[in-house]
Design a protein around this motif. Structure first.
Motif, PDB file in Angstrom:
ATOM      1  N   LYS A 117       1.976   1.889   9.524  1.00  0.00           N
ATOM      2  CA  LYS A 117       2.146   3.052  10.416  1.00  0.00           C
ATOM      3  C   LYS A 117       3.565   3.608  10.307  1.00  0.00           C
ATOM      4  O   LYS A 117       3.781   4.821  10.352  1.00  0.00           O
ATOM      5  N   TRP A 118       4.526   2.684  10.147  1.00  0.00           N
ATOM      6  CA  TRP A 118       5.935   3.075  10.064  1.00  0.00           C
ATOM      7  C   TRP A 118       6.192   3.956   8.837  1.00  0.00           C
ATOM      8  O   TRP A 118       6.965   4.904   8.898  1.00  0.00           O
ATOM      9  N   VAL A 119       5.504   3.647   7.701  1.00  0.00           N
ATOM     10  CA  VAL A 119       5.726   4.462   6.493  1.00  0.00           C
ATOM     11  C   VAL A 119       4.748   5.640   6.391  1.00  0.00           C
ATOM     12  O   VAL A 119       4.803   6.414   5.433  1.00  0.00           O
ATOM     13  N   GLY A 120       3.833   5.762   7.358  1.00  0.00           N
ATOM     14  CA  GLY A 120       2.936   6.919   7.346  1.00  0.00           C
ATOM     15  C   GLY A 120       1.516   6.612   6.912  1.00  0.00           C
ATOM     16  O   GLY A 120       0.717   7.513   6.688  1.00  0.00           O
ATOM     17  N   GLY A 121       1.200   5.314   6.795  1.00  0.00           N
ATOM     18  CA  GLY A 121      -0.165   4.937   6.427  1.00  0.00           C
ATOM     19  C   GLY A 121      -1.007   4.643   7.654  1.00  0.00           C
ATOM     20  O   GLY A 121      -0.510   4.615   8.780  1.00  0.00           O
ATOM     21  N   SER A 122      -2.298   4.420   7.406  1.00  0.00           N
ATOM     22  CA  SER A 122      -3.190   4.071   8.520  1.00  0.00           C
ATOM     23  C   SER A 122      -4.032   2.845   8.202  1.00  0.00           C
ATOM     24  O   SER A 122      -4.749   2.336   9.045  1.00  0.00           O
ATOM     25  N   GLY A 123      -3.947   2.362   6.946  1.00  0.00           N
ATOM     26  CA  GLY A 123      -4.679   1.167   6.541  1.00  0.00           C
ATOM     27  C   GLY A 123      -3.803   0.299   5.661  1.00  0.00           C
ATOM     28  O   GLY A 123      -2.700   0.702   5.269  1.00  0.00           O
ATOM     29  N   ILE A 124      -4.294  -0.916   5.338  1.00  0.00           N
ATOM     30  CA  ILE A 124      -3.582  -1.779   4.402  1.00  0.00           C
ATOM     31  C   ILE A 124      -4.534  -2.267   3.318  1.00  0.00           C
ATOM     32  O   ILE A 124      -5.692  -2.577   3.597  1.00  0.00           O
ATOM     33  N   HIS A 125      -4.021  -2.302   2.079  1.00  0.00           N
ATOM     34  CA  HIS A 125      -4.784  -2.792   0.938  1.00  0.00           C
ATOM     35  C   HIS A 125      -4.001  -3.937   0.298  1.00  0.00           C
ATOM     36  O   HIS A 125      -3.301  -3.750  -0.694  1.00  0.00           O
ATOM     37  N   PRO A 126      -4.109  -5.153   0.869  1.00  0.00           N
ATOM     38  CA  PRO A 126      -3.373  -6.296   0.323  1.00  0.00           C
ATOM     39  C   PRO A 126      -4.108  -6.955  -0.846  1.00  0.00           C
ATOM     40  O   PRO A 126      -5.331  -6.836  -0.965  1.00  0.00           O
ATOM     41  N   HIS A 127      -3.349  -7.647  -1.695  1.00  0.00           N
ATOM     42  CA  HIS A 127      -3.978  -8.547  -2.668  1.00  0.00           C
ATOM     43  C   HIS A 127      -4.787  -9.565  -1.866  1.00  0.00           C
ATOM     44  O   HIS A 127      -4.367  -9.978  -0.785  1.00  0.00           O
TER      45      HIS A 127
END
Length: 241
Positions: free
Chosen positions: A175-185
Motif C-alpha cells: 500500500k505504501w508503494v501504491g500497490g493493492s496486492g502482493i505476489h511473493p515467491h
C-alpha cells in the motif's frame, strides 16, 4: 475462490509467452494469464520474459536492440520444437485484443527492474485503455518504483509488488508503494503471510506453483490466487476438492 493464472500461459506444456500458450491456458480453464513485457527498439511493448531473446528464440541479442519487425521474424517455440513448427513473439496489443474478446484476466508483469525502459508504464496503459481492459488487468513488477508510477498514472487499476524474499508486513508495504496486492515467491508465502495479508484486504498470489501438494494447500487456505505453469492440473485439483 482461489483464482488460477497460467504463468506465461501454459508454459509447462506449451511455448511460453506465445498465443499458443495463452490460448491453451484459457482452454484449460484458467481464470487468467500472466505475461511479461519488454520494449522493442522502436518502443513497442512485446511479450517476452528475458531481456535477451537467446533462451526462448532461435536468435541472439537484447530485445531492446531489435525492432518489432526483426522480433516478429524470430521463432519462439523454445523447447517445444517437436510439437510446434513456429510461434511468434506477440505484441502486448495482440494479446490484449484476444483477451478483451475472451474477457479473461491478464496479469501484466513489467520487466523493467534490470533495464530501465523509458515510458514503459505510459505505453502499456495506453494499450489497456484502447482495449477497455482496465477492469481485467493486474500490473506487477519487481521494480516497485514502477508500481508507484503506475499508481500515479492509473490509481484504479489493480497493482501488486513482486518479491522473492521476506518483506516485513508486505500488506502494509504494498500500500505504501501504491500497490493493492502482493505476489511473493511461493517460499515467502507462508500460511501466516497469506492469512494476515488477506485479513488486511490485500490479496496474495504466489508464484510459481507447480506441485500438487502446494496447490492443495493454497486452495485450503483460500489464497486469492496463484501462478502456475500447469493450469490444467491446477483446475483439475481445484474442482476435485
Amino acid at each position: 475462490m482461489t483464482k488460477i493464472f497460467g504463468h506465461r500461459g501454459s508454459a509447462g506444456t506449451h511455448p511460453e509467452n506465445t498465443m499458443i500458450s495463452f490460448e491453451q491456458a484459457y482452454k484449460d480453464g484458467a481464470d487468467g494469464i500472466e505475461l511479461d513485457v519488454q520494449l522493442s527498439k522502436d518502443g513497442i511493448p512485446v511479450v517476452i520474459h528475458d531481456e535477451k531473446v537467446n533462451r526462448t528464440t532461435d536468435s541472439k541479442g537484447f530485445v531492446q536492440d531489435l525492432t518489432l519487425r526483426e522480433l516478429k521474424q524470430l521463432n519462439a517455440v523454445h523447447k517445444f520444437k517437436k510439437q510446434y513448427k513456429h510461434a511468434e513473439i506477440p505484441t502486448l496489443e495482440e494479446v490484449l485484443d484476444w483477451a478483451s474478446r475472451k474477457q479473461t484476466i491478464v496479469n501484466i508483469e513489467l520487466k523493467n527492474s534490470i533495464l530501465p525502459y523509458a515510458g514503459m508504464e505510459e505505453k502499456v496503459l495506453e494499450l489497456v485503455d484502447k482495449h477497455k481492459m482496465a477492469h481485467l488487468i493486474i500490473f506487477s513488477s519487481f521494480n516497485h518504483y514502477s508500481i508507484a508510477r503506475l499508481n500515479t498514472l492509473a490509481p484504479k487499476i489493480e497493482k501488486a509488488v513482486l518479491y522473492m524474499e521476506g518483506i516485513y508486513k508486505p500488506w502494509d508495504y504494498t500500500k505504501w508503494v501504491g500497490g493493492s496486492g502482493i505476489h511473493p515467491h511461493i517460499k515467502a508465502a507462508t500460511a501466516s503471510i497469506i492469512h494476515r495479508s488477506q485479513q488486511s484486504g490485500v490479496p496474495v498470489r504466489p508464484f510459481t506453483v507447480n506441485d500438487e501438494k502446494t496447490m492443495k494447500r493454497l486452495f485450503a487456505e483460500e489464497c486469492a490466487g496463484f501462478f502456475t505453469d500447469y493450469p490444467k492440473k491446477a483446475v483439475q485439483i481445484k474442482y476435485q476438492n
